[in-house]
Design a protein around this motif. Structure first.
Motif, PDB file in Angstrom:
ATOM      1  N   LEU A 270       0.810  -1.216   0.000  1.00  0.00           N
ATOM      2  CA  LEU A 270       0.000   0.000   0.000  1.00  0.00           C
ATOM      3  C   LEU A 270       0.845   1.268   0.000  1.00  0.00           C
ATOM      4  O   LEU A 270       0.578   2.175  -0.804  1.00  0.00           O
ATOM      5  N   PRO A 271       1.881   1.389   0.837  1.00  0.00           N
ATOM      6  CA  PRO A 271       2.719   2.593   0.754  1.00  0.00           C
ATOM      7  C   PRO A 271       3.420   2.734  -0.600  1.00  0.00           C
ATOM      8  O   PRO A 271       3.586   3.853  -1.103  1.00  0.00           O
ATOM      9  N   LEU A 272       3.811   1.623  -1.202  1.00  0.00           N
ATOM     10  CA  LEU A 272       4.443   1.690  -2.522  1.00  0.00           C
ATOM     11  C   LEU A 272       3.473   2.197  -3.577  1.00  0.00           C
ATOM     12  O   LEU A 272       3.828   3.032  -4.413  1.00  0.00           O
ATOM     13  N   VAL A 273       2.251   1.709  -3.540  1.00  0.00           N
ATOM     14  CA  VAL A 273       1.245   2.130  -4.511  1.00  0.00           C
ATOM     15  C   VAL A 273       0.914   3.602  -4.339  1.00  0.00           C
ATOM     16  O   VAL A 273       0.824   4.351  -5.324  1.00  0.00           O
ATOM     17  N   VAL A 274       0.753   4.048  -3.106  1.00  0.00           N
ATOM     18  CA  VAL A 274       0.441   5.460  -2.857  1.00  0.00           C
ATOM     19  C   VAL A 274       1.604   6.348  -3.295  1.00  0.00           C
ATOM     20  O   VAL A 274       1.395   7.389  -3.926  1.00  0.00           O
ATOM     21  N   THR A 275       2.831   5.940  -2.989  1.00  0.00           N
ATOM     22  CA  THR A 275       4.001   6.713  -3.396  1.00  0.00           C
ATOM     23  C   THR A 275       4.092   6.810  -4.908  1.00  0.00           C
ATOM     24  O   THR A 275       4.369   7.879  -5.458  1.00  0.00           O
ATOM     25  N   TYR A 276       3.844   5.718  -5.598  1.00  0.00           N
ATOM     26  CA  TYR A 276       3.875   5.721  -7.063  1.00  0.00           C
ATOM     27  C   TYR A 276       2.806   6.657  -7.621  1.00  0.00           C
ATOM     28  O   TYR A 276       3.063   7.435  -8.543  1.00  0.00           O
ATOM     29  N   ALA A 277       1.592   6.577  -7.069  1.00  0.00           N
ATOM     30  CA  ALA A 277       0.491   7.410  -7.560  1.00  0.00           C
ATOM     31  C   ALA A 277       0.774   8.891  -7.343  1.00  0.00           C
ATOM     32  O   ALA A 277       0.528   9.716  -8.227  1.00  0.00           O
TER      33      ALA A 277
ATOM     34  N   TRP B 199       3.512   9.960  -9.800  1.00  0.00           N
ATOM     35  CA  TRP B 199       2.973  10.070 -11.152  1.00  0.00           C
ATOM     36  C   TRP B 199       2.179  11.359 -11.307  1.00  0.00           C
ATOM     37  O   TRP B 199       2.303  12.058 -12.313  1.00  0.00           O
ATOM     38  N   ALA B 200       1.356  11.692 -10.300  1.00  0.00           N
ATOM     39  CA  ALA B 200       0.556  12.915 -10.361  1.00  0.00           C
ATOM     40  C   ALA B 200       1.445  14.155 -10.377  1.00  0.00           C
ATOM     41  O   ALA B 200       1.180  15.108 -11.109  1.00  0.00           O
ATOM     42  N   VAL B 201       2.506  14.150  -9.583  1.00  0.00           N
ATOM     43  CA  VAL B 201       3.423  15.290  -9.557  1.00  0.00           C
ATOM     44  C   VAL B 201       4.137  15.417 -10.903  1.00  0.00           C
ATOM     45  O   VAL B 201       4.270  16.520 -11.442  1.00  0.00           O
ATOM     46  N   LEU B 202       4.584  14.308 -11.455  1.00  0.00           N
ATOM     47  CA  LEU B 202       5.245  14.340 -12.757  1.00  0.00           C
ATOM     48  C   LEU B 202       4.295  14.833 -13.839  1.00  0.00           C
ATOM     49  O   LEU B 202       4.672  15.653 -14.683  1.00  0.00           O
ATOM     50  N   ARG B 203       3.075  14.372 -13.808  1.00  0.00           N
ATOM     51  CA  ARG B 203       2.066  14.814 -14.781  1.00  0.00           C
ATOM     52  C   ARG B 203       1.804  16.308 -14.628  1.00  0.00           C
ATOM     53  O   ARG B 203       1.723  17.041 -15.623  1.00  0.00           O
ATOM     54  N   GLY B 204       1.668  16.769 -13.392  1.00  0.00           N
ATOM     55  CA  GLY B 204       1.438  18.194 -13.150  1.00  0.00           C
ATOM     56  C   GLY B 204       2.620  19.040 -13.587  1.00  0.00           C
ATOM     57  O   GLY B 204       2.448  20.126 -14.157  1.00  0.00           O
ATOM     58  N   ALA B 205       3.832  18.555 -13.335  1.00  0.00           N
ATOM     59  CA  ALA B 205       5.026  19.299 -13.746  1.00  0.00           C
ATOM     60  C   ALA B 205       5.111  19.392 -15.264  1.00  0.00           C
ATOM     61  O   ALA B 205       5.501  20.425 -15.817  1.00  0.00           O
ATOM     62  N   THR B 206       4.733  18.332 -15.952  1.00  0.00           N
ATOM     63  CA  THR B 206       4.744  18.341 -17.410  1.00  0.00           C
ATOM     64  C   THR B 206       3.724  19.332 -17.950  1.00  0.00           C
ATOM     65  O   THR B 206       4.009  20.087 -18.888  1.00  0.00           O
TER      66      THR B 206
END
Length: 73
Positions: free
Chosen positions: A41-48, A51-58
């Motif tokens: 669960l912590p791995l999945v939340v960290t990945y999500a 991903w959201a931060v990378l998408r927002g930065a793009t």
């Protein structure tokens, strides 16, 4: 109470509702699931979140600097 204990209690309670056998095998399965979730669960939340931060930065980069012709923003 630890997650393993709570998982065992919930698994045992769910398994005992069927009435076929004792709650021990459900408790073991519940404890295993609780331990797996403690790791995944912590791995999945960290990945999500990453991903959201990378998408927002793009998206922000595309708005600030403009996109290349033909590139999806």
């Amino acid at each position: 109470m630890g997650a393993t204990t709570i998982g065992a209690l919930i698994g045992g309670a769910i398994d005992s509702m069927s009435g076929d056998d004792g709650a021990a095998d459900g408790a073991i399965k519940g404890a295993i699931v609780a331990n797996v979730l403690k790791v995944t669960l912590p791995l999945v939340v960290t990945y999500a979140v990453g991903w959201a931060v990378l998408r927002g930065a793009t998206e922000l980069k595309a708005k600030v600097f403009g996109g290349i012709q033909g590139e999806k923003a």
